[in-house]
Scaffold this active site. Sequence first.
Site, mmCIF file in Angstrom:
data_model
loop_
_atom_site.group_PDB
_atom_site.id
_atom_site.type_symbol
_atom_site.label_atom_id
_atom_site.label_comp_id
_atom_site.label_asym_id
_atom_site.label_seq_id
_atom_site.Cartn_x
_atom_site.Cartn_y
_atom_site.Cartn_z
ATOM 1 N N TYR A 54 0.822 -1.224 0.000
ATOM 2 C CA TYR A 54 0.000 0.000 0.000
ATOM 3 C C TYR A 54 0.852 1.269 0.000
ATOM 4 C CZ TYR A 54 -3.556 -3.385 1.627
ATOM 5 O OH TYR A 54 -4.379 -4.469 1.785
ATOM 6 N N HIS A 112 0.831 -11.757 2.363
ATOM 7 C CA HIS A 112 -0.240 -11.055 1.646
ATOM 8 C C HIS A 112 -0.923 -11.938 0.604
ATOM 9 C CE1 HIS A 112 -1.378 -6.674 0.449
ATOM 10 N NE2 HIS A 112 -2.383 -7.480 0.210
HETATM 11 N N1 LIG Z 1 -5.262 -8.980 1.810
HETATM 12 C C1 LIG Z 1 -5.643 -8.533 0.646
HETATM 13 O O1 LIG Z 1 -5.285 -9.090 -0.426
HETATM 14 C C2 LIG Z 1 -6.542 -7.334 0.577
HETATM 15 C C3 LIG Z 1 -7.168 -7.006 -0.632
HETATM 16 C C4 LIG Z 1 -8.021 -5.894 -0.674
HETATM 17 C C5 LIG Z 1 -8.222 -5.141 0.481
HETATM 18 N N2 LIG Z 1 -7.583 -5.471 1.641
HETATM 19 C C6 LIG Z 1 -7.780 -4.681 2.893
HETATM 20 O O2 LIG Z 1 -9.172 -4.502 3.103
HETATM 21 C C7 LIG Z 1 -9.476 -3.120 3.242
HETATM 22 C C8 LIG Z 1 -10.875 -2.807 2.751
HETATM 23 O O3 LIG Z 1 -11.078 -3.219 1.425
HETATM 24 P P1 LIG Z 1 -11.201 -2.221 0.189
HETATM 25 O O4 LIG Z 1 -10.503 -0.952 0.502
HETATM 26 O O5 LIG Z 1 -10.747 -2.994 -0.990
HETATM 27 O O6 LIG Z 1 -12.766 -2.003 -0.019
HETATM 28 P P2 LIG Z 1 -14.063 -1.719 0.897
HETATM 29 O O7 LIG Z 1 -13.684 -1.463 2.308
HETATM 30 O O8 LIG Z 1 -15.043 -2.784 0.574
HETATM 31 O O9 LIG Z 1 -14.637 -0.396 0.225
HETATM 32 C C9 LIG Z 1 -13.967 0.821 0.287
HETATM 33 C C10 LIG Z 1 -14.719 1.802 -0.606
HETATM 34 O O10 LIG Z 1 -16.048 1.999 -0.110
HETATM 35 C C11 LIG Z 1 -16.262 3.369 0.244
HETATM 36 N N3 LIG Z 1 -16.991 3.385 1.521
HETATM 37 C C12 LIG Z 1 -16.516 3.295 2.780
HETATM 38 N N4 LIG Z 1 -17.498 3.312 3.678
HETATM 39 C C13 LIG Z 1 -18.652 3.435 2.980
HETATM 40 C C14 LIG Z 1 -20.014 3.525 3.359
HETATM 41 N N5 LIG Z 1 -20.384 3.497 4.641
HETATM 42 N N6 LIG Z 1 -20.948 3.641 2.366
HETATM 43 C C15 LIG Z 1 -20.583 3.679 1.071
HETATM 44 N N7 LIG Z 1 -19.306 3.587 0.654
HETATM 45 C C16 LIG Z 1 -18.343 3.473 1.611
HETATM 46 C C17 LIG Z 1 -14.880 3.987 0.349
HETATM 47 O O11 LIG Z 1 -14.911 5.335 -0.054
HETATM 48 P P3 LIG Z 1 -14.405 6.536 0.921
HETATM 49 O O12 LIG Z 1 -12.986 6.213 1.313
HETATM 50 O O13 LIG Z 1 -14.508 7.733 0.050
HETATM 51 O O14 LIG Z 1 -15.346 6.566 2.076
HETATM 52 C C18 LIG Z 1 -14.075 3.159 -0.654
HETATM 53 O O15 LIG Z 1 -14.257 3.674 -1.963
HETATM 54 C C19 LIG Z 1 -8.381 -2.449 2.410
HETATM 55 O O16 LIG Z 1 -8.269 -1.077 2.710
HETATM 56 C C20 LIG Z 1 -7.191 -3.270 2.829
HETATM 57 O O17 LIG Z 1 -6.732 -2.877 4.108
HETATM 58 C C21 LIG Z 1 -6.759 -6.566 1.696
#
Ligand SMILES: NC(=O)c1ccc[n+]([C@@H]2O[C@H](COP(=O)([O-])OP(=O)(O)OC[C@H]3O[C@@H](n4cnc5c(N)ncnc54)[C@H](OP(=O)(O)O)[C@@H]3O)[C@@H](O)[C@H]2O)c1
Length: 275
Positions: A54, A112
């Site tokens: 990240y 990861h």
């Molecule tokens: N281990 C892995 O391979 C892996 C892969 C992917 C992700 N991850 C981890 O998981 C975390 C979360 O996953 P993600 O970032 O992919 O996606 P997510 O949490 O499913 O979605 C994030 C998106 O949703 C929006 N959002 C947040 N709260 C909201 C709400 N209450 N209503 C509507 N929209 C909302 C955010 O926008 P705003 O920021 O503008 O609010 C952002 O665009 C990552 O940050 C990372 O730490 C790990």
Amino acid sequence: MVSTINQPYTTLSNGIEMPLLGLGVYDMHGAEAEQAVQDALETGYRLFDTASLYENENEIGNALRNSNIARADVFVTTKLGNVDHGYDATLRAFEKSLEKLQMDYVDLYLIHWPVKGQRKESWKALEKLYNDKRVKAIGVANYLVEFLDELESYAFIIPMLNQVEFTPWLFQGELLQYCQNRNIQLQSYSPLTRGLKLGDPRLIALAEKYDRSPAQIVLRWNIEHGISTIPKSVSKKRLQENFGSLNFKLTADDVAFMDTFNENFRICDNPMEML
Ligand SMILES: NC(=O)c1ccc[n+]([C@@H]2O[C@H](COP(=O)([O-])OP(=O)(O)OC[C@H]3O[C@@H](n4cnc5c(N)ncnc54)[C@H](OP(=O)(O)O)[C@@H]3O)[C@@H](O)[C@H]2O)c1
């Protein structure tokens, strides 16, 4: 770990306590990332999920160091990058992450991605880091049952946590059961499907029934299953909204109904290709 904030914690298999809900910090950088961590801390978040991939460990470390919250009261996860696999390379990558975070330990270090041909040596390095007390807990990410079975054949330490993509639209019942049977804490990433499924009419109907937002219903579904979850947001309003998933309940029938939404919908790559 002591917290004055009323929120659910889970106890990992080695006795370490971790909040069930945390902030994922993928795709945030610089001042925006530091502000998000500060806002999250003020809201009550105590779990932060970053990764060397990240490229924001520095900012996350800065924000935590500049806060008035003690290091022992936050839970920090970071991850081994795909380019850093191998025994020695893993040990080096870990030191680099610590340096960027400006910390002398992390709470949880994860592999990861189950990189083909290298994941065994990398796991051995994580076991060393754990035995040397450089990390409080070790785990994996994107490990499906096949990868966990393989790991069990050579591991001295069973991962304390497995972080995978997991939503009502990607309900992996067998994996959940497998992890529960072995006391491996499941943690869901991209729990909000990056917004793509928040308009599902069945979800909207539930949101209306509970007078909650669709995001809160999905996050609560995780908590009801005992699954830790790490939604990402840089908006203070959404950080608060997401944290609000901790103060209501879904009925068992509604949780079971949401389990039926499964359609193998993925945001990220299917790890199966690494088998
Ligand atoms: N281990 C892995 O391979 C892996 C892969 C992917 C992700 N991850 C981890 O998981 C975390 C979360 O996953 P993600 O970032 O992919 O996606 P997510 O949490 O499913 O979605 C994030 C998106 O949703 C929006 N959002 C947040 N709260 C909201 C709400 N209450 N209503 C509507 N929209 C909302 C955010 O926008 P705003 O920021 O503008 O609010 C952002 O665009 C990552 O940050 C990372 O730490 C790990």
